[in-house]
Design an enzyme around this catalytic site. Structure first.
Site, short mmCIF file in Angstrom:
data_model
loop_
_atom_site.label_atom_id
_atom_site.label_comp_id
_atom_site.label_asym_id
_atom_site.label_seq_id
_atom_site.Cartn_x
_atom_site.Cartn_y
_atom_site.Cartn_z
N ILE A 148 0.84 -1.20 0.00
CA ILE A 148 0.00 0.00 0.00
C ILE A 148 0.87 1.25 0.00
CG2 ILE A 148 -1.81 1.27 1.21
CD1 ILE A 148 -2.63 -1.37 2.51
N GLU A 149 1.95 1.22 0.77
CA GLU A 149 2.78 2.41 0.94
C GLU A 149 3.61 2.73 -0.30
OE1 GLU A 149 2.97 4.62 3.35
OE2 GLU A 149 1.43 3.65 4.57
N SER A 150 4.22 1.71 -0.90
CA SER A 150 5.24 2.01 -1.93
C SER A 150 5.19 1.12 -3.15
CB SER A 150 6.63 1.88 -1.30
OG SER A 150 6.87 0.52 -0.93
N TYR A 252 -7.66 3.29 3.65
CA TYR A 252 -6.42 2.58 3.95
C TYR A 252 -6.67 1.18 4.49
CZ TYR A 252 -1.46 2.42 5.27
OH TYR A 252 -0.12 2.09 5.36
#
Length: 292
Positions: A148-150, A252
């Site tokens: 999700i982040e990167s 998220y």
């Protein structure tokens, strides 16, 4: 000129009101004209031309209004069953079904080739992630946060200034002893940043004690979560107080659940590894390398 009025006018949840996708409908794609109540002219467009339709994603397997076309990759019943199986095995116990989660799953399923690359990178990084998470006694499914982040890109940076595979902001990175200067940035080091991420998640869990809110805090900051808890008498229920969080944070946790599902059931959706990578990421003599 034919105007398609309100071809699809439903969206199942507030956080996904603005989500749109494009679908190419080719000559050989057939529709049940009677069922969907398409007039002859619109049906002819679909039949005779390649047509690109911008639509709002809908995720129920059936509806009463036949003038809406619903394109799904998995029914709500099947997704509910599979998430329940995953949740029983999970240490976090947050992998539950709702329409927002279904929306997120469908959104990812429409990016097949993109997912193939992510799955390949997961073979490279996940063994190291799991080892680090295990050393901090953290649930191994937290490894999916890095997707999700990167998208598992160790050198990516955001407009806000976050960098690395775990997207640390400068101040947070320095708290966990990541060196950041004009020459070198530890946030780009997958091993050092994973160590820092484990410490940060451990800290958040000690402060909050609820995994959904820990993920929310990882995204929006501990202060944001604490303000929501204060407004709601410290009742720890992410879904009840969804609207109190920023839009990105609202999406998220659904994304986290969706990625859990995708990474465990991608083969059932005919998604395969894009390119095989070595299965270990290690550091030798302060230089990060990959080994077979």
């Amino acid at each position: 000129m034919i105007i398609l009025k309100s071809f699809i006018n439903q969206s199942i949840s507030k956080p996904f009101i603005n989500v749109k996708n494009l679908i190419k409908i080719h000559k050989n794609l057939s529709f049940n004209k009677k069922k969907f109540n398409l007039n002859h002219t619109i049906f002819k467009i679909f039949r005779d031309k390649k047509f690109v339709l911008s639509y709002k994603i809908l995720y129920e397997s059936s509806i009463k209004k036949y003038n809406n076309i619903i394109i799904t990759r998995i029914t709500s019943e099947k997704l509910r069953i599979r998430l329940n199986i995953l949740n029983q095995k999970s240490h976090m116990k947050i992998l539950k079904y709702n329409s927002i989660v279904h929306a997120s799953v469908e959104s990812y399923l429409r990016m097949g080739r993109y997912l193939e690359k992510i799955i390949s990178l997961a073979d490279l990084y996940f063994p190291m992630f799991e080892k680090k998470l295990d050393s901090y006694n953290l649930p191994k499914e937290l490894k999916y946060l890095a997707i999700i982040e990167s998208n598992l890109n160790p050198i990516i940076s955001s407009k806000a200034g976050a960098r690395g595979i775990w997207q640390f902001m400068p101040n947070t990175g320095k708290v966990y002893k990541l060196k950041i200067n004009n020459i070198y940035d530890d946030r780009n080091d997958p091993i050092k940043s994973t160590e820092a991420a484990c410490r940060h998640i451990k800290y958040l869990y000690r402060k909050i004690g609820d995994w959904e809110l820990v993920l929310a805090a990882y995204n929006s900051g501990l202060g944001t979560v604490e303000k929501v808890l204060q407004k709601n008498r410290n009742k720890k229920d992410f879904w009840t107080f969804l609207d109190f969080f920023p839009r990105e944070t609202q999406n998220y946790i659904p994304k986290f659940i969706a990625i859990n599902y995708i990474m465990n059931y991608y083969k059932e959706h005919n998604i395969y590894v894009y390119h095989p990578f070595p299965k270990k990421y290690v550091r030798k003599n302060s230089i990060s390398t990959i080994t077979r």
